[in-house]
Design an enzyme around this catalytic site. Sequence first.
Site, short mmCIF file in Angstrom:
data_model
loop_
_atom_site.label_atom_id
_atom_site.label_comp_id
_atom_site.label_asym_id
_atom_site.label_seq_id
_atom_site.Cartn_x
_atom_site.Cartn_y
_atom_site.Cartn_z
CG HIS A 29 -1.82 1.23 1.24
ND1 HIS A 29 -3.08 1.23 0.67
CD2 HIS A 29 -1.63 2.49 1.74
CE1 HIS A 29 -3.63 2.42 0.82
NE2 HIS A 29 -2.78 3.20 1.46
CB CYS A 30 2.02 3.44 -2.59
SG CYS A 30 3.09 4.87 -2.86
CB VAL A 31 1.10 6.71 2.31
CG1 VAL A 31 0.78 5.62 3.31
CG2 VAL A 31 2.60 7.01 2.29
#
Length: 343
Positions: free
Chosen positions: A180-182
């Site tokens: 998951h890439c913020v």
Amino acid sequence: MDFLTLFLIYLAFVLATGALLCICSGRKESFFTRSANGASQVLSLVIPTQLQRLMQRTCHRLFHTRSCLFVALHLALQAAVYGEYTWEVAVYCWELQFPLLPLLLPYLLLVGNMSCFILCSWADPGIITTSNHSSLLKIYAYDGVLFQRGIVCPTCHMEKPARSKHCSICSVCVHRFDHHCVWVNNCIGASNAKYFFFYLLTLTAMAAAITSISAALLIQVVLLSDMLHGKYIDEQGQERAVGLLFLIQHLFLTFPRIVFMLGFVLLLTLVLGAYCCFILYLTLTNQTSNEWYKSRRSGGCCHHLTFQTRMREAVYKNIYSKGAWMNFKEIFKPPPVLEGKKK
């Protein structure tokens, strides 16, 4: 040291550690996590309990829920760098008669990067639904080590297909989950991995291009001023030849914003370049960040394995690799998913 200073140090430390954790694919247990926990225990002795609770709630909001904060920070940093590049670097380079094409290259890369950013943020990463679940179960085989048959997601209440993972931030299971890439506020999975690859590549190229042009400008200024052959009087009144340290100090005093920006984008180029090489390695070997991490945790054994299985000496083998070229093609053309009837 007052409480405000302690609070700011604690905030900066936690945010920096959280950012590193997010860059490293949001692992729950890693070297950075253990380091952060150890440092937090030390700081907890001097930080008031109310401030600790506030920081915990803030960090949970930032790193464990979907938030546009990092997207806004990403855009703000990009705007600041391009603002400085446009109003100072590009103007000075134009006055010194630099070629036009290199000066326009960062803008061309920006257009490509923003396109990939939008696609990566808004595209479906490969969310597993009741309509595509049965089809996804047939795409990848279970390797028996990282991915076990019959494991049901306790949140989605569906059997996990091989190479999938439940994202606690998005609260969905994702096919061929990477991380998951913020920075794009989305998961990276089978459907948007190609957009993330180009996003990271263009972002690295942007930083490298601005670094090169800014450095070339400062070098040209030094050469035109003939400063390399100059001399200066030190604090003891002695005449000394101009050295590297003096040049850096002089340039920082003359062009402070350009030198500061150059240091920032240079560091960014090195960090992004290293991460880009890592992503390329994963692509060519047909691995995800999640799989790479899990294969090295506990000797490559999964927590779902029985105690007897863990005790046996086992070597993890990547069964999904089909050769470098085929692995590379799979990122851009993943196996098709057939939509079925909703249950």
